[in-house]
Enzyme design. Structure first.
Site, PDB file in Angstrom:
ATOM      1  N   TYR A  24      -1.832  -1.192  10.370  1.00  0.00           N
ATOM      2  CA  TYR A  24      -2.153  -1.452   8.941  1.00  0.00           C
ATOM      3  C   TYR A  24      -0.667  -0.714   8.234  1.00  0.00           C
ATOM      4  O   TYR A  24       0.036  -1.652   7.481  1.00  0.00           O
ATOM      5  CB  TYR A  24      -3.135  -0.613   8.614  1.00  0.00           C
ATOM      6  CG  TYR A  24      -3.404  -0.696   7.032  1.00  0.00           C
ATOM      7  CD1 TYR A  24      -4.129  -1.820   6.538  1.00  0.00           C
ATOM      8  CD2 TYR A  24      -3.207   0.296   5.981  1.00  0.00           C
ATOM      9  CE1 TYR A  24      -4.348  -1.885   4.888  1.00  0.00           C
ATOM     10  CE2 TYR A  24      -3.245   0.369   4.814  1.00  0.00           C
ATOM     11  CZ  TYR A  24      -3.814  -0.919   4.289  1.00  0.00           C
ATOM     12  OH  TYR A  24      -3.947  -0.993   2.886  1.00  0.00           O
TER      13      TYR A  24
ATOM     14  N   SER B  72       0.852  -1.130  -0.223  1.00  0.00           N
ATOM     15  CA  SER B  72       0.031  -0.038  -0.009  1.00  0.00           C
ATOM     16  C   SER B  72       0.864   1.285   0.083  1.00  0.00           C
ATOM     17  O   SER B  72       2.167   1.091   0.502  1.00  0.00           O
ATOM     18  CB  SER B  72      -0.610  -0.052   1.263  1.00  0.00           C
ATOM     19  OG  SER B  72      -1.400   1.410   1.366  1.00  0.00           O
TER      20      SER B  72
HETATM   21  N1  LIG Z   1      -8.653  -0.265  -1.702  1.00  0.00           N
HETATM   22  C1  LIG Z   1      -7.535   0.592  -1.036  1.00  0.00           C
HETATM   23  O1  LIG Z   1      -7.867   1.793  -1.144  1.00  0.00           O
HETATM   24  C2  LIG Z   1      -6.106   0.064  -0.826  1.00  0.00           C
HETATM   25  C3  LIG Z   1      -5.173   0.638  -0.995  1.00  0.00           C
HETATM   26  C4  LIG Z   1      -4.108   0.211  -0.733  1.00  0.00           C
HETATM   27  C5  LIG Z   1      -3.872  -1.115  -0.464  1.00  0.00           C
HETATM   28  N2  LIG Z   1      -4.861  -1.918  -0.557  1.00  0.00           N
HETATM   29  C6  LIG Z   1      -4.724  -3.420  -0.227  1.00  0.00           C
HETATM   30  O2  LIG Z   1      -5.226  -4.134  -1.304  1.00  0.00           O
HETATM   31  C7  LIG Z   1      -5.586  -5.370  -0.707  1.00  0.00           C
HETATM   32  C8  LIG Z   1      -7.009  -5.927  -1.052  1.00  0.00           C
HETATM   33  O3  LIG Z   1      -7.872  -4.602  -0.746  1.00  0.00           O
HETATM   34  P1  LIG Z   1      -9.345  -4.260  -1.144  1.00  0.00           P
HETATM   35  O4  LIG Z   1      -9.466  -2.764  -1.093  1.00  0.00           O
HETATM   36  O5  LIG Z   1      -9.670  -4.957  -2.380  1.00  0.00           O
HETATM   37  O6  LIG Z   1     -10.083  -4.764   0.171  1.00  0.00           O
HETATM   38  P2  LIG Z   1     -11.482  -5.536   0.300  1.00  0.00           P
HETATM   39  O7  LIG Z   1     -12.175  -5.386   1.720  1.00  0.00           O
HETATM   40  O8  LIG Z   1     -12.484  -5.243  -0.859  1.00  0.00           O
HETATM   41  O9  LIG Z   1     -11.117  -6.994  -0.079  1.00  0.00           O
HETATM   42  C9  LIG Z   1     -10.212  -7.791   0.899  1.00  0.00           C
HETATM   43  C10 LIG Z   1     -10.479  -9.292   0.739  1.00  0.00           C
HETATM   44  O10 LIG Z   1      -9.524  -9.986   1.867  1.00  0.00           O
HETATM   45  C11 LIG Z   1     -10.480 -10.927   2.442  1.00  0.00           C
HETATM   46  N3  LIG Z   1      -9.934 -11.393   3.521  1.00  0.00           N
HETATM   47  C12 LIG Z   1      -9.648 -10.634   4.955  1.00  0.00           C
HETATM   48  N4  LIG Z   1      -8.939 -11.197   5.771  1.00  0.00           N
HETATM   49  C13 LIG Z   1      -8.657 -12.525   5.284  1.00  0.00           C
HETATM   50  C14 LIG Z   1      -8.103 -13.585   5.619  1.00  0.00           C
HETATM   51  N5  LIG Z   1      -7.455 -13.709   6.996  1.00  0.00           N
HETATM   52  N6  LIG Z   1      -7.866 -14.775   4.750  1.00  0.00           N
HETATM   53  C15 LIG Z   1      -8.439 -14.353   3.655  1.00  0.00           C
HETATM   54  N7  LIG Z   1      -9.025 -13.459   3.002  1.00  0.00           N
HETATM   55  C16 LIG Z   1      -9.220 -12.279   3.991  1.00  0.00           C
HETATM   56  C17 LIG Z   1     -11.838 -10.301   2.640  1.00  0.00           C
HETATM   57  O11 LIG Z   1     -13.000 -11.200   3.066  1.00  0.00           O
HETATM   58  C18 LIG Z   1     -11.917  -9.497   1.397  1.00  0.00           C
HETATM   59  O12 LIG Z   1     -12.706 -10.222   0.244  1.00  0.00           O
HETATM   60  C19 LIG Z   1      -5.287  -5.468   0.732  1.00  0.00           C
HETATM   61  O13 LIG Z   1      -4.313  -5.845   1.070  1.00  0.00           O
HETATM   62  C20 LIG Z   1      -5.408  -3.904   1.096  1.00  0.00           C
HETATM   63  O14 LIG Z   1      -4.703  -3.475   2.241  1.00  0.00           O
HETATM   64  C21 LIG Z   1      -6.184  -1.542  -0.633  1.00  0.00           C
END
Ligand SMILES: NC(=O)c1ccc[n+]([C@@H]2O[C@H](COP(=O)([O-])OP(=O)(O)OC[C@H]3O[C@@H](n4cnc5c(N)ncnc54)[C@H](O)[C@@H]3O)[C@@H](O)[C@H]2O)c1
Length: 248
Positions: free
Chosen positions: A152, A139
């Protein structure tokens, strides 16, 4: 196609960036195994993608479950070409003095220990094949401070060290390991962050040079390229996909 005939694992594939990545990988010719703790959402994504997609329920914090998933993939396909360690959580927002140990443990367990466990078993399988490509989803919070999100932010920083170490250990073993660093991207995770306060959306949008949130599909494009053979000279890299948000 970018990922023709590749066998790919995507963790957290039931939502947001993982879901978009699973759909793009399928469109680019891969056999996709998506995993998630959320079985209902995972089954939905699998059915939306159709043939060539498989869902397995897996909590990335359980070594037993991670080992079982890699074992099933090895048994069914005989190999694992690409892995995207994407599952992540943000936790409860609070300054450090108000952050519970429980919250710290939950966030670091998923975002850091979960990726370690996935790497461990993915690399073990890829070593048998002598090839593979892995992308860890960090991230922008892996590079800069994010007040009220210490677990985080710390886990996403640590993930870059883990990525570089995994890449270095495997430079002569045919396995590439890289990271992507998404900026604020419209997904259910971001929606939850935006709901914290009325001015949160405006505050975050003001920090993005183009004044727009990223789309999950834009993050998936970078992940797909890093996983593909077109990135064959790339390992140990951290790719910001945030329209210049953290480079300024
Ligand atoms: N959306 C953003 O702005 C953003 C920015 C930077 C980084 N990220 C990173 O991108 C990745 C995906 O994020 P997103 O925004 O798509 O989130 P999201 O919440 O839409 O999806 C995350 C998924 O991970 C699953 N999950 C959570 N805990 C879990 C576990 N213990 N085992 C297996 N699955 C699990 C959830 O059920 C969910 O389906 C994450 O690592 C997040 O930190 C997101």
């Amino acid at each position: 196609m970018l990922l023709n005939d590749k066998v790919a694992l995507i963790t957290g594939g039931a939502s947001g960036i993982g879901e978009a990545t699973a759909k793009l990988f399928k469109a680019e010719g891969a056999e996709v195994v998506l995993t998630d703790v959320d079985e209902v959402a995972g089954m939905r994504v699998m059915h939306e993608i159709g043939s060539g997609a498989h869902f397995l329920q897996c909590d990335v914090t359980s070594e037993e479950q991670v080992r079982a998933v890699i074992g099933e993939i090895a048994e069914k396909y005989g190999r694992l070409d690409c892995a995207v360690n994407n599952a992540g959580v943000t936790g409860v927002p609070a300054n450090i003095e108000a952050t519970s140990l429980d919250n710290w443990m939950k966030v670091t367990q998923v975002n850091l220990t979960g990726v370690f466990l996935c790497l461990k078993h993915e690399i073990s399988q890829m070593l048998i094949q002598g090839m593979g490509s892995i992308v860890n989803v960090s991230s922008g919070a892996g590079l800069i401070a994010v007040p009220s999100m210490a677990p985080y932010c710390a886990s996403k920083h640590a993930l870059l060290g883990l990525t570089k170490t995994a890449a270095t250990e495997n430079l002569t073993r045919g396995i590439r390991v890289n990271a992507v660093l998404p900026g604020s991207t419209k997904t259910p995770l971001l929606e939850r962050t935006l709901s914290i306060s009325d001015d949160m959306e405006e505050m975050i949008l003001n920090s993005i040079p183009c004044g727009q949130f990223g789309r999950a599909e834009q993050i998936a494009e970078g992940i797909a390229w890093l996983c593909s053979d077109r990135a064959s000279f790339v390992s140990g890299a951290s790719l910001n996909i945030d329209y210049g948000t953290v480079c300024r």
